[in-house]
Scaffold this motif. Structure first.
Motif, short mmCIF file in Angstrom:
data_model
loop_
_atom_site.label_atom_id
_atom_site.label_comp_id
_atom_site.label_asym_id
_atom_site.label_seq_id
_atom_site.Cartn_x
_atom_site.Cartn_y
_atom_site.Cartn_z
N THR A 137 0.83 -1.20 0.00
CA THR A 137 0.00 0.00 0.00
C THR A 137 0.86 1.25 0.00
OG1 THR A 137 -1.85 -1.11 1.09
CG2 THR A 137 -1.73 1.28 1.32
N LEU A 138 1.92 1.25 0.79
CA LEU A 138 2.83 2.40 0.85
C LEU A 138 3.54 2.61 -0.49
CD1 LEU A 138 4.40 1.91 4.40
CD2 LEU A 138 2.80 3.70 3.69
N ALA A 139 3.84 1.51 -1.20
CA ALA A 139 4.57 1.61 -2.47
C ALA A 139 3.66 1.92 -3.65
CB ALA A 139 5.31 0.30 -2.72
N ALA A 140 2.35 1.74 -3.51
CA ALA A 140 1.43 1.85 -4.64
C ALA A 140 1.51 3.18 -5.39
CB ALA A 140 -0.01 1.60 -4.17
N PRO A 141 1.63 4.34 -4.71
CA PRO A 141 1.68 5.60 -5.47
C PRO A 141 2.88 5.74 -6.38
CG PRO A 141 1.13 6.00 -3.15
CD PRO A 141 1.57 4.57 -3.25
#
Length: 390
Positions: free
Chosen positions: A360-364
Motif C-alpha cells: 500500500t505504501l509503495a502503490a503511489p
C-alpha cells in the motif's frame, strides 16, 4: 508527429492491448502527436475518436485460433493505407506477418516493432520445456530467431516492456532491443478504493468468513495463463490455511479451469468485470493477486495489482517477474505447482497483512502509462528529427 500504429492485436473485445491503445489515443494528442491505429477489422472504416486520435480498420478475416481477433492478409492494401496516412513514424505491435509487411513497405518513415507478444514463451517453451532445455528449443526454433533478426535489420527500434524479454532478444542477436516498461492507467487504481463490503462479498462467494485470505486472479482463460496450475497450488495451500480464490476472465479454456477447481466451494470462477471503476474497487479489496503466466511481455494485471496496493504472487520469468518486490508478495519457479504451493504457504505464514501494508505504501510510485508514452515519444521524436536533419 503522425504515428501510425499497425496493430494486429487490437480488438474491441478487450485485453491488455486494448487498454494500452486506448491510453495511447489520449496520451499522443496530449503530447502534440497524432495517433492513427491501423487495425484489421470487419470492414474498411475510419473513426475519429477525438482530435488527433483515429482508429482505421482494413477489412480482414477472423483469426482461426481466436475468433475475437482478425489478421492482415493483404500486403498491398496495408501498404496503400500506409501511403495514404503518410506517417512520420510507423509502429507494429506484432512480430508476425504484419511486421514483415511493414518491413517491406517502401515508405521512408522510421519504424518501431513493439513486442506485445512472446510466442516462444506462450507456446514452444510451454509445450516442450519438460522434454528439452530452452537452449535446445531455441535451436529447434531458429527459424523464428532468423525472422526476428531480419526484422531487426528492417526496423529502427525493437521495444520490449520487460527486461526479461529484452535480454532474451539481445541474446538472440536482436541488438536493437531496448526496454521501455509500460504502466497502469493514471489515477485509476488505488489502495484507497479498498471496500471491506466488497471483500466480504467475494469471500462469501468462496464460502469463507472475513478472517480468511482472499486471492484474486484476472485474465483470459487460455492455456498459457496456467490457471489449473494456480488452482492446484491454492488447493494444496488451502489444506493448512483458509484461502478464497476468485478468478475473473473468459476464454476457450473456461470449462477446463472450472473442472480444475474440483468443485471446491472456496474457488469462484467469475466473468470479467467490464467496468474499469468497478474492477479497480474489486482489486483493491482483495488481499493479494496471484498470476500463473510466465509468457507475459509486461503483465498489466500485475502492475494494476501493485497500484491497488496488493502483494503479488508471481512466476520468476517473463514480464510478470519484473513486478515482484521482496516483502510485498511471493515469487515461485515458473510452471512449478509444488513450488508455487510452498511459496504461497510461506506467504500466508509470514503475515499477509504486513505484506499488504508495504504494498500500500509503495502503490503511489507504480509507473503509469503516461510515463511510458513520454519515454516512447521522446525516443521517436529524436529519430524523426535526425531523419529530417539528414
Amino acid at each position: 508527429m503522425r504515428i501510425v500504429d499497425v496493430c494486429a492485436f487490437y480488438t474491441p473485445a478487450g485485453g491488455g492491448v486494448k487498454t494500452y491503445v486506448e491510453r495511447k489515443l489520449k496520451a499522443g494528442p496530449a503530447a502534440g502527436h497524432e495517433i492513427v491505429i491501423l487495425a484489421p477489422g470487419a470492414r474498411d472504416e475510419v473513426t475519429k475518436v477525438a482530435p488527433g486520435a483515429i482508429v482505421a480498420t482494413i477489412a480482414a478475416p477472423r483469426f482461426p485460433l481466436d475468433r475475437n481477433y482478425r489478421y492482415f492478409d493483404d500486403e498491398a492494401r496495408l501498404h496503400a493505407a500506409l501511403d495514404t496516412w503518410a506517417p512520420d513514424l510507423v509502429e507494429v505491435a506484432s512480430p508476425w506477418t504484419s511486421a514483415s509487411m511493414v518491413g517491406r513497405w517502401q515508405g521512408a518513415a522510421p519504424r518501431a516493432l513493439i513486442m506485445h507478444a512472446d510466442p516462444l514463451s506462450a507456446y514452444a517453451y510451454r509445450w516442450l520445456e519438460g522434454l528439452m532445455s530452452r537452449e535446445t528449443i531455441d535451436r529447434r526454433f531458429d527459424w523464428y530467431w532468423r525472422h526476428l533478426r531480419r526484422l531487426n535489420e528492417q526496423f529502427d527500434f525493437v521495444v520490449s516492456a520487460s527486461d526479461n524479454l529484452t535480454q532474451r532478444l539481445r541474446d538472440g542477436e536482436v541488438d536493437k532491443a531496448r526496454t521501455i516498461p509500460m504502466g497502469v492507467e493514471p489515477g485509476h487504481f488505488s489502495p484507497t478504493l479498498r471496500d471491506e463490503a466488497v471483500r466480504a462479498e467475494m469471500l462469501a462467494q468462496c464460502g469463507l468468513p472475513e478472517d480468511a485470505t482472499l486471492l484474486i486472479g484476472l485474465g483470459r482463460m487460455a492455456p498459457e495463463k496456467r490457471w489449473p496450475m494456480v488452482i492446484e497450488a491454492v488447493l494444496a495451500a488451502g489444506s493448512s490455511h483458509a484461502i478464497g480464490l476468485v478468478l475473473m476472465g473468459q476464454g476457450r479454456d473456461r470449462a477446463k479451469v472450472i473442472r480444475a477447481t474440483q468443485r471446491s466451494p472456496h474457488i469462484a470462477v467469475l466473468p470479467p468485470v467490464g467496468d474499469r471503476a468497478r474492477l479497480a474497487r474489486v482489486m483493491a479489496s482483495a488481499d493479494a493477486l496471484i498470476h500463473g503466466c510466465e509468457a507475459e511481455t509486461f503483465c498489466m494485471v500485475a502492475a494494476e495489482g501493485a497500484a491497488s496496493g496488493l502483494p503479488l504472487i508471481l512466476p520468476d520469468r517473463g514480464g510478470a517477474a519484473d513486478h515482484f518486490r521482496w516483502g510485498r508478495g511471493a515469487q515461485y519457479l515458473a510452471n512449478d505447482t509444488r513450488h508455487l504451493a510452498a511459496q504461497l504457504t510461506d506467504f500466508l505464514d509470514d503475515d499477509p497483512a504486513a505484506h499488504r501494508r508495504r504494498a500500500t505504501l509503495a502503490a503511489p510510485r507504480v509507473r503509469t502509462m503516461d510515463d511510458h508514452f513520454i519515454e516512447l515519444f521522446d525516443l521517436y521524436q529524436g529519430r524523426v528529427a535526425r531523419r529530417v536533419a539528414a
